[in-house]
Design a protein around this motif. Sequence first.
Motif, PDB file in Angstrom:
ATOM      1  N   TRP A  40       0.831  -1.205   0.000  1.00  0.00           N
ATOM      2  CA  TRP A  40       0.000   0.000   0.000  1.00  0.00           C
ATOM      3  C   TRP A  40       0.867   1.257   0.000  1.00  0.00           C
ATOM      4  O   TRP A  40       0.570   2.221  -0.712  1.00  0.00           O
ATOM      5  CB  TRP A  40      -0.913   0.009   1.223  1.00  0.00           C
ATOM      6  CG  TRP A  40      -1.913   1.136   1.194  1.00  0.00           C
ATOM      7  CD1 TRP A  40      -3.097   1.157   0.511  1.00  0.00           C
ATOM      8  CD2 TRP A  40      -1.814   2.397   1.858  1.00  0.00           C
ATOM      9  NE1 TRP A  40      -3.734   2.355   0.718  1.00  0.00           N
ATOM     10  CE2 TRP A  40      -2.980   3.134   1.531  1.00  0.00           C
ATOM     11  CE3 TRP A  40      -0.857   2.973   2.693  1.00  0.00           C
ATOM     12  CZ2 TRP A  40      -3.202   4.419   2.034  1.00  0.00           C
ATOM     13  CZ3 TRP A  40      -1.080   4.250   3.182  1.00  0.00           C
ATOM     14  CH2 TRP A  40      -2.249   4.956   2.853  1.00  0.00           C
TER      15      TRP A  40
ATOM     16  N   VAL B  56      -5.492  -5.940   1.037  1.00  0.00           N
ATOM     17  CA  VAL B  56      -5.095  -4.608   1.502  1.00  0.00           C
ATOM     18  C   VAL B  56      -6.291  -3.659   1.553  1.00  0.00           C
ATOM     19  O   VAL B  56      -6.241  -2.630   2.226  1.00  0.00           O
ATOM     20  CB  VAL B  56      -3.995  -4.028   0.581  1.00  0.00           C
ATOM     21  CG1 VAL B  56      -3.455  -2.703   1.108  1.00  0.00           C
ATOM     22  CG2 VAL B  56      -2.843  -5.018   0.429  1.00  0.00           C
TER      23      VAL B  56
ATOM     24  N   SER C 165      -6.361  -0.923   4.461  1.00  0.00           N
ATOM     25  CA  SER C 165      -5.809   0.347   3.974  1.00  0.00           C
ATOM     26  C   SER C 165      -6.664   1.542   4.363  1.00  0.00           C
ATOM     27  O   SER C 165      -6.172   2.679   4.383  1.00  0.00           O
ATOM     28  CB  SER C 165      -5.660   0.301   2.447  1.00  0.00           C
ATOM     29  OG  SER C 165      -6.923   0.304   1.800  1.00  0.00           O
TER      30      SER C 165
END
Length: 311
Positions: A126, A204, A208
């Motif tokens: 990320w 993710v 995130s």
Amino acid sequence: GFLCMALYIYDKARGGADATGLLSIPWLVLAVSFGFAAQISYEAAVSLAPLAVALDWYRGRKLVSLHGIVAVCVLGVFTVGFLLLRVHYGCLLSMAGKNHDFSPDIRPWQVAVSAPWFLWQHLLMWLFPVGRIELLGTYIWMKSASPLALVSAWVGLVALVASVFLLRKRFPLASFGVAWFLIASFPAGNFIPVNCGPIADYYVVIPSLGLALALVDLVRVMIRYLRSGDRNWGICAASGVALVVLPRVGYVAFSYFWSSVWSEPVELWLRMLDSRPFQFEIRNMAAYELLEQGKIAESRELANQIGRAHV
């Protein structure tokens, strides 16, 4: 979206910014509905109940109170119900389900020991996505990650957990964001070795959101220093904002470029080969796709690479 709405409505059920933490049953029922919709949409949303606890902590509510315990337990009961539904319809929750992305001889304890390393790979994916995006990522014990990398990952995990408490007073939203990342990463993180993943870009997505909150809080503080009129702090703050914001803008352009290869399976697989060594599953997928296209020599070469890498 469903998970964010569930937490937003849960927050309203507990009184919003009011730290008294009173409980509204109608709002809680609505939060449960959105939470269940989130879970059937994406399994990582099973982290809803602990995320609600983190939200209560961020708001300054008492974590041990009748209303708080009832609210979180209701979310937890419905989460358990969702998991039971998964089992009923044939979804596996243990190492009994073989995942071809792991080497066949890997042990559950080895998967659990590697879990912080998986977490850091997703965090770095990320933060610095160029050259790190992958799915169907292969993991081989003591080959994909060295002993030093595994130890470093555990040290890094301890540092991340510590940052949740160290940032609590000065950067409360950043603290909540890091806690969100850790909590949301847990279900598919193999800390309990259920043989998920091990590494894929779609793991993710929900974690995130917490990282984004943390960055927003840090940027907000930097902007405050920019407006303070202090030249020295202003220069440092401007540099910090640039370091945070400009790479993210660049990654937006990268995401457009990356999305263009999804219509070309071979190009997609070959690009992901560069993310890490020993990417056997991706190499296998690329070899199969080339064979389907009649490119026998190229397919054979990729297949031979798999055999040579195992030696």
